[in-house]
Scaffold this motif. Structure first.
Motif, PDB file in Angstrom:
ATOM      1  N   ALA A   1       1.153  -3.338  14.609  1.00  0.00           N
ATOM      2  CA  ALA A   1       1.153  -2.692  16.431  1.00  0.00           C
ATOM      3  C   ALA A   1      -0.107  -1.570  16.323  1.00  0.00           C
ATOM      4  O   ALA A   1      -0.500  -1.201  17.209  1.00  0.00           O
ATOM      5  CB  ALA A   1       2.971  -2.165  16.629  1.00  0.00           C
ATOM      6  N   MET A   2       0.891  -0.507  15.499  1.00  0.00           N
ATOM      7  CA  MET A   2      -0.512   0.991  15.281  1.00  0.00           C
ATOM      8  C   MET A   2      -2.281   0.372  15.139  1.00  0.00           C
ATOM      9  O   MET A   2      -2.647   1.115  15.704  1.00  0.00           O
ATOM     10  CB  MET A   2      -0.438   1.452  13.997  1.00  0.00           C
ATOM     11  CG  MET A   2      -1.055   2.890  13.426  1.00  0.00           C
ATOM     12  SD  MET A   2      -0.404   3.997  12.079  1.00  0.00           S
ATOM     13  CE  MET A   2      -1.875   2.160  11.372  1.00  0.00           C
ATOM     14  N   PHE A   3      -2.776  -0.894  14.618  1.00  0.00           N
ATOM     15  CA  PHE A   3      -3.486  -1.001  14.531  1.00  0.00           C
ATOM     16  C   PHE A   3      -4.297  -1.830  15.882  1.00  0.00           C
ATOM     17  O   PHE A   3      -5.406  -1.139  16.240  1.00  0.00           O
ATOM     18  CB  PHE A   3      -4.339  -1.971  13.336  1.00  0.00           C
ATOM     19  CG  PHE A   3      -4.345  -1.153  12.129  1.00  0.00           C
ATOM     20  CD1 PHE A   3      -5.424  -1.005  12.006  1.00  0.00           C
ATOM     21  CD2 PHE A   3      -2.887  -1.352  11.354  1.00  0.00           C
ATOM     22  CE1 PHE A   3      -5.988  -0.115  10.874  1.00  0.00           C
ATOM     23  CE2 PHE A   3      -3.699  -0.820   9.859  1.00  0.00           C
ATOM     24  CZ  PHE A   3      -5.002  -0.382   9.529  1.00  0.00           C
ATOM     25  N   ALA A   4      -3.462  -2.452  16.437  1.00  0.00           N
ATOM     26  CA  ALA A   4      -4.083  -2.452  17.988  1.00  0.00           C
ATOM     27  C   ALA A   4      -3.600  -1.229  18.875  1.00  0.00           C
ATOM     28  O   ALA A   4      -4.420  -1.647  19.786  1.00  0.00           O
ATOM     29  CB  ALA A   4      -2.153  -3.589  17.795  1.00  0.00           C
TER      30      ALA A   4
ATOM     31  N   VAL B   1       8.934  -7.231   8.699  1.00  0.00           N
ATOM     32  CA  VAL B   1       8.930  -6.022   9.975  1.00  0.00           C
ATOM     33  C   VAL B   1       7.437  -4.610   9.242  1.00  0.00           C
ATOM     34  O   VAL B   1       7.130  -4.555  10.839  1.00  0.00           O
ATOM     35  CB  VAL B   1      10.218  -5.743  10.274  1.00  0.00           C
ATOM     36  CG1 VAL B   1      10.562  -4.289  10.587  1.00  0.00           C
ATOM     37  CG2 VAL B   1      11.442  -7.084  10.586  1.00  0.00           C
ATOM     38  N   ASP B   2       7.473  -4.727   8.521  1.00  0.00           N
ATOM     39  CA  ASP B   2       6.792  -3.926   7.892  1.00  0.00           C
ATOM     40  C   ASP B   2       5.127  -4.111   8.731  1.00  0.00           C
ATOM     41  O   ASP B   2       4.476  -3.754   9.085  1.00  0.00           O
ATOM     42  CB  ASP B   2       5.963  -3.939   6.300  1.00  0.00           C
ATOM     43  CG  ASP B   2       7.934  -2.864   5.770  1.00  0.00           C
ATOM     44  OD1 ASP B   2       9.095  -1.974   7.143  1.00  0.00           O
ATOM     45  OD2 ASP B   2       8.044  -2.827   4.304  1.00  0.00           O
ATOM     46  N   ALA B   3       4.891  -5.690   8.211  1.00  0.00           N
ATOM     47  CA  ALA B   3       3.454  -5.882   8.960  1.00  0.00           C
ATOM     48  C   ALA B   3       3.913  -5.751  10.619  1.00  0.00           C
ATOM     49  O   ALA B   3       2.228  -5.441  11.305  1.00  0.00           O
ATOM     50  CB  ALA B   3       3.736  -7.560   8.439  1.00  0.00           C
ATOM     51  N   ARG B   4       4.561  -6.060  11.512  1.00  0.00           N
ATOM     52  CA  ARG B   4       5.263  -5.933  12.598  1.00  0.00           C
ATOM     53  C   ARG B   4       4.395  -4.498  12.984  1.00  0.00           C
ATOM     54  O   ARG B   4       2.629  -3.766  13.629  1.00  0.00           O
ATOM     55  CB  ARG B   4       6.015  -6.606  13.172  1.00  0.00           C
ATOM     56  CG  ARG B   4       5.809  -8.015  12.842  1.00  0.00           C
ATOM     57  CD  ARG B   4       7.482  -8.576  13.804  1.00  0.00           C
ATOM     58  NE  ARG B   4       7.664  -7.510  14.255  1.00  0.00           N
ATOM     59  CZ  ARG B   4       7.685  -8.796  16.305  1.00  0.00           C
ATOM     60  NH1 ARG B   4       6.851 -10.339  16.256  1.00  0.00           N
ATOM     61  NH2 ARG B   4       7.604  -8.805  17.322  1.00  0.00           N
TER      62      ARG B   4
ATOM     63  N   ILE C   1      -2.344  -3.506   5.020  1.00  0.00           N
ATOM     64  CA  ILE C   1      -1.084  -4.742   4.911  1.00  0.00           C
ATOM     65  C   ILE C   1      -1.374  -5.554   4.289  1.00  0.00           C
ATOM     66  O   ILE C   1      -2.107  -7.027   4.575  1.00  0.00           O
ATOM     67  CB  ILE C   1      -0.793  -5.412   6.926  1.00  0.00           C
ATOM     68  CG1 ILE C   1      -1.206  -4.544   8.232  1.00  0.00           C
ATOM     69  CG2 ILE C   1       0.259  -7.004   7.179  1.00  0.00           C
ATOM     70  CD1 ILE C   1      -1.676  -5.148   9.588  1.00  0.00           C
ATOM     71  N   PRO C   2      -0.602  -5.830   3.580  1.00  0.00           N
ATOM     72  CA  PRO C   2      -0.226  -6.641   2.309  1.00  0.00           C
ATOM     73  C   PRO C   2      -0.571  -8.317   2.572  1.00  0.00           C
ATOM     74  O   PRO C   2      -1.032  -9.223   1.859  1.00  0.00           O
ATOM     75  CB  PRO C   2       0.831  -6.442   1.341  1.00  0.00           C
ATOM     76  CG  PRO C   2       1.109  -4.871   1.744  1.00  0.00           C
ATOM     77  CD  PRO C   2       1.433  -4.698   3.917  1.00  0.00           C
TER      78      PRO C   2
ATOM     79  N   MET D   1       0.792  -1.060   0.327  1.00  0.00           N
ATOM     80  CA  MET D   1      -0.039   0.062  -0.571  1.00  0.00           C
ATOM     81  C   MET D   1       0.860   1.250   0.616  1.00  0.00           C
ATOM     82  O   MET D   1       1.678   1.088   1.273  1.00  0.00           O
ATOM     83  CB  MET D   1      -0.815   0.023   1.211  1.00  0.00           C
ATOM     84  CG  MET D   1      -1.588   1.173   0.902  1.00  0.00           C
ATOM     85  SD  MET D   1      -2.870   1.375   2.880  1.00  0.00           S
ATOM     86  CE  MET D   1      -4.069  -0.075   1.964  1.00  0.00           C
ATOM     87  N   GLU D   2       0.614   2.309  -0.873  1.00  0.00           N
ATOM     88  CA  GLU D   2       1.233   3.401  -1.159  1.00  0.00           C
ATOM     89  C   GLU D   2       1.076   4.446   0.288  1.00  0.00           C
ATOM     90  O   GLU D   2       0.029   4.168   0.968  1.00  0.00           O
ATOM     91  CB  GLU D   2       1.334   4.522  -2.074  1.00  0.00           C
ATOM     92  CG  GLU D   2       1.365   3.737  -3.647  1.00  0.00           C
ATOM     93  CD  GLU D   2       2.289   3.380  -4.155  1.00  0.00           C
ATOM     94  OE1 GLU D   2       3.153   4.267  -2.809  1.00  0.00           O
ATOM     95  OE2 GLU D   2       3.042   2.809  -4.593  1.00  0.00           O
TER      96      GLU D   2
END
Length: 258
Positions: free
Chosen positions: A150-153, A143-146, A38-39, A1-2
């Motif tokens: 964390a932001m969405f949590a 790492v990007d997914a993590r 999150i792709p 995602m951009e």
């Protein structure tokens, strides 16, 4: 995602986190946005503990997430279960072969899931749970997914905290209004002033070992002509008892407290 798309998603979620809020739609927006942003993530849900110790699923994006959650509750193992009870973050790169959860892993793989990520969240007052993120393929979580997870949590924790506070505020205002209405009924019916009417309601509450709001609801229902017996029994106010009652409320300094 951009980046621009990510900013748009986060802005939409932030817009839903306004007080007063409709909690369930806000949570559904967060899980749907997590899948979009999150792709590698294909399914998402939120697990929340109840005051009775059970774990329940909210805001699932699809039936697969619900089935995976329920498996973990039943087996008492898995990333979601561990995150709710103890670990802040739990990641599984290959559900089919991870030795930590021998019962859950193969069953999750049979649902078509390859990897999983779970984040514990806490929100006042006394709300605990986990954001569950599922990927169809193994070894997809990077790492990007993590970081995005964390932001969405954190957004889930904010929504849960604000939602519960808003719910508590609405309940408090409703209770205050009901007590005031019951006081008005007692004052008019038995020619009491405000302090004596409130003191009488408090005494009935204490004598019946029930909450003051239940006494107020019973008085209102009785006046409406269709009273239902509330928890702890029914309340009958005798005219002579109400009219003669002139005892101040203990600890209140004679002032009404709601």
């Amino acid at each position: 995602m951009e980046l621009k798309e990510l900013i748009a998603v986060v802005s939409e979620v932030a817009g839903a986190l306004q007080v007063p809020m409709d909690l369930e739609p806000a949570l559904e927006l967060i899980t749907a946005s997590a899948v979009d942003a999150i792709p590698c993530i294909d399914h998402a849900s939120i697990s929340v503990t109840t005051k009775h110790g059970r774990i329940e699923t909210h805001a699932s994006t699809d039936a697969v997430a619900v089935q995976a959650d329920e498996l973990q509750y039943q087996l008492r193992q898995g990333p979601c279960y561990e995150a709710v009870l103890s670990d802040p973050v739990v990641q599984v790169d290959d559900l089919a072969s991870d030795p930590r959860w021998p019962a859950y892993g193969p069953k999750a793989a049979s649902l078509g899931l390859g990897s999983q990520l779970a984040y514990q969240f806490r929100a006042d007052p006394h709300v605990r749970g986990a954001l569950n993120l599922y990927a169809n393929k193994p070894h997809e979580i990077d790492v990007d997914a993590r970081m995005l997870g964390a932001m969405f949590a954190r957004l889930v924790a904010i929504a849960m905290g604000w939602g519960r506070q808003d719910e508590s505020l609405r309940e408090a205002l409703a209770t205050r209004e009901q007590i005031g209405q019951a006081m008005g009924i007692v004052m008019e019916r038995y020619h009491l002033d405000g302090d004596r009417a409130f003191a009488f309601l408090v005494r009935v509450s204490q004598a019946g070992n029930v909450k003051l709001r239940d006494v107020a609801r019973a008085v209102i229902a009785d006046t409406a002509g269709h009273a239902e017996e509330p928890p702890g029994g029914s309340y009958v106010v005798r005219r002579d008892e109400a009219a003669s009652y002139d005892e101040p409320v203990r600890g209140s300094g004679g002032r009404r407290r709601f």
